[in-house]
Enzyme design. Sequence first.
Site, PDB file in Angstrom:
ATOM      1  CE  LYS A 224      -4.121  -1.663  -0.165  1.00  0.00           C
ATOM      2  NZ  LYS A 224      -4.904  -1.481  -1.399  1.00  0.00           N
TER       3      LYS A 224
ATOM      4  CB  SER B   5      -3.452 -11.085   1.658  1.00  0.00           C
ATOM      5  OG  SER B   5      -2.352 -10.210   1.630  1.00  0.00           O
TER       6      SER B   5
HETATM    7  N1  PMP Z   1      -3.053  -7.877   0.915  1.00  0.00           N
HETATM    8  C1  PMP Z   1      -2.909  -6.892   1.801  1.00  0.00           C
HETATM    9  C2  PMP Z   1      -2.315  -7.193   3.139  1.00  0.00           C
HETATM   10  C3  PMP Z   1      -3.332  -5.610   1.467  1.00  0.00           C
HETATM   11  O1  PMP Z   1      -3.189  -4.607   2.368  1.00  0.00           O
HETATM   12  C4  PMP Z   1      -3.886  -5.400   0.195  1.00  0.00           C
HETATM   13  C5  PMP Z   1      -4.383  -4.052  -0.149  1.00  0.00           C
HETATM   14  N2  PMP Z   1      -5.737  -3.865   0.360  1.00  0.00           N
HETATM   15  C6  PMP Z   1      -4.025  -6.439  -0.702  1.00  0.00           C
HETATM   16  C7  PMP Z   1      -3.579  -7.667  -0.301  1.00  0.00           C
HETATM   17  C8  PMP Z   1      -4.693  -6.310  -2.050  1.00  0.00           C
HETATM   18  O2  PMP Z   1      -4.187  -5.319  -2.899  1.00  0.00           O
HETATM   19  P1  PMP Z   1      -5.153  -4.501  -3.851  1.00  0.00           P
HETATM   20  O3  PMP Z   1      -5.931  -3.537  -3.026  1.00  0.00           O
HETATM   21  O4  PMP Z   1      -4.228  -3.806  -4.790  1.00  0.00           O
HETATM   22  O5  PMP Z   1      -6.063  -5.429  -4.565  1.00  0.00           O
END
Ligand code: PMP
Length: 328
Positions: free
Chosen positions: A63, A286
Site C-alpha cells: 500500500k 493474504s
Molecule cells: N493484501 C494486503 C495485506 C493488502 O493490504 C492489500 C491491499 N488492500 C491487498 C492484499 C490487495 O491489494 P489490492 O488492493 O491492490 O487489490
Amino acid sequence: MTASDLSGETYGFAAPRGRVYDSITNVVGGTPLVAIPHQSEEDELTARVLLKLEFFNPLGSVKDRIGTAMVLAAEKEGRITPGRTVLVEPTSGNTGISLAFVAAARGYRLVVTMPEGASIERRRMLRLMDAQVELTPARMGMAGAIARANEILNETPDAWMPDQFDNDANPAVHAATTAQEIWVDTAGKVDVVVAGVGTGGTATGIAEALKKHRKDIQVFGVEPAESAILNGDEPGPHGIQGIGPGFCPATLHTKSLNGVLTVSEREAIAAARRCARLDGIPVGISSGAALHAALQLAKKPEYAGKTIVAIAPSFAERYLSTSLFNGL
Ligand code: PMP
C-alpha cells in the site's frame, strides 16, 4: 576473508543503491523477487515460483505504492495543497499506515476512520505518525467508517478523500512500477502473476502493463473462498485481511485478468506458515493466499518450466494478534 575485503558480494547481499534519498517517499518500490527453494523442492516443482516481497516498502506493505501515488497525483492535479488540505480515508488496513507516512512526509493532516476493534498496533502506528484516528461502532463495520469519513469530508473545508477503491492512480502506479519491476527483474521471463484482490489495483495494473510487453502473460486474482463474489458467490466474513472486500470495486478490471482463483483462510494461513518455516520468509495472510494459489498452478503439468510470480503484500508481524499466530 580479510578486513580490507569490503565487497558485499562475499556475503551475497544486495548491491548498494548508489544514491541518497531526499524523502522517505522516494524509497517506495524496487522490491525484490525471491525464490522459495525449500518449498519448491518439497513440492517437486518444475515451474519456478517467485515471491515479490512488498514488505520491503518503507512502511512494510504494498500500500505504500498507492499511498504515495494517490497523494502525488492529486497534488499534480492541483486538488490538494501541503499544509492546507486535510486527507480523510476510511481504512482499517495498511492503506491508513501508508497514507500516514506520506501525509507526515509531505505536510498534510490525515484523519483515518475505522471500526473500533481494529488492532491496537495499527491505531498506535497511525498516531505515531500524527494521524488522527476516529473509531466508529464495530457493529456498523466498514460502512460506519465510510459514513463517518464522508461526514468529516463535508464538515471540513479543503478536505479530500483519496478513496483507494475508486482512484485511477491506484492501478496506474502498479502498471508503472510493480509490473515493470517484475518485467525487468525477470528479464522478461515471466509467464504468470498471481495477486490477491482487495481494491484490485495490484492485479489490474500488473495485468494491463505486462500484457503490453507480451500478450500471453497470464495474471490471476485471488479472493477468499469464504467470500468468493467474483466467482458468483455471496459475500461473507473471512480472515484474509486486505483482500475480499465483498464488492467489485472500480479499481478492479476483471476483463484484464485471466481469472480469479479462490483460497480459503485455512489454506492461506497454512501456506504463510510453511513459507516462514521452510524458506525463512514470514509473510502475511493474504501473501499466503497468493502463494497457495501460485503453488496450485505450479503443480499443473501445463505450467512445467514456467515462471510464476506471487505478490506478497505484507509481513507476518503485522498480524501478531490474528489466527496466523494461533498456538505459537
Ligand atoms: N493484501 C494486503 C495485506 C493488502 O493490504 C492489500 C491491499 N488492500 C491487498 C492484499 C490487495 O491489494 P489490492 O488492493 O491492490 O487489490
